[in-house]
Design an enzyme around this catalytic site. Sequence first.
Site: not given
Length: 355
Positions: A27, A31, A40, A77, A154
């Site tokens: 990552r 962020r 973003r 992703d 998921y």
Amino acid sequence: MTELKNDRFLRALLRQPVDRTPLWMMRQAGRYLPEYRATRKQAGSFLDLCKNAELACEVTLQPLRRYPMDAAILFSDILTIPDALGLGLYFEEGEGPRFRKTVRSAEDLAGLNDIKAADDLSYVMDAVRTIRNALNGAVPLIGFSGSPWTLATYMVEGGSSKDFSRVKSMAYDKPELMHELLTVLADAVADYLTAQIEAGAQAVQIFDTWGGSLSAAAYKEFSLKYMQRIVARLPRESEGRAVPVIVFTKGGGQWLPVIADCGAHAVGIDWTTDIAAARQLIGDRVALQGNMDPMMLFASPTRIRDEVASILAGFGHGSGHVFNLGHGITPGVNPDHVTAFVDAVIELSPQYHQS
């Protein structure tokens, strides 16, 4: 393709000599960086950012402008495959990923789309090509996918889960159905990673985020078996050089010997595993990647440097170590603390590579 100027990362994965320990961060485009948050916002949503090749390229390159990382990782992703299969991926603020459809029956499984990654996930391949062109040989590009078991969690749960009750119930009560789903996913992942390699990815990582939620026997049956299937189907070379494969099971330190035999070139370890013990356990069969606790980046630069020194000493002399966090960097980290982390690896690791 342009000649690679820095191949330290690829060489370490193949346990070839390097001048210092290479590093990148899971990552690393994320962020914690203000420039990422701005991009973003410009994209409109996380999925829109993933599907815009130019913006995905921009955020991939952002950490490399700040830090001398030894690899870039494709910005995407892990849930792109379930989305392409027709489950309808969306993100809820504060809740994480969600699917409009789930797979909990044979009928659900039969209703999945037949996909070919190069066509149905062409936006990912466009991003890979755009990033490779922009990198211009500076560092290698890592492609990636979620593992079949992680994707299945998921798809069956419908999103994130704390106890994995639905997916484990299927695995234990309807193992035939679970194996059918995992076979579909393993073949889709193999196709997806192959397409990324053909588009320009120079190494690939399989993220088995939820493999550590399984028992030892269930891990081998429902997770490791399908990662082995993927690894066996991937191209061994591209552009005249080997394409290393990294397998990372979060929480999988207790299964290192069997993971090391899955056919991958490197095994990622999280912060719960002692790297010295890991190296002793698997010897030189594969390279190791990891494994500083991401929360250490909230400590002082001096403490971060001490931890880097401890991990480097734990692995010891020789090649076959890629320095990384034990999982992804978290959003609240001060970017200056990443500087301290990167500087420490660069300054302290050459001593372990002197002949």
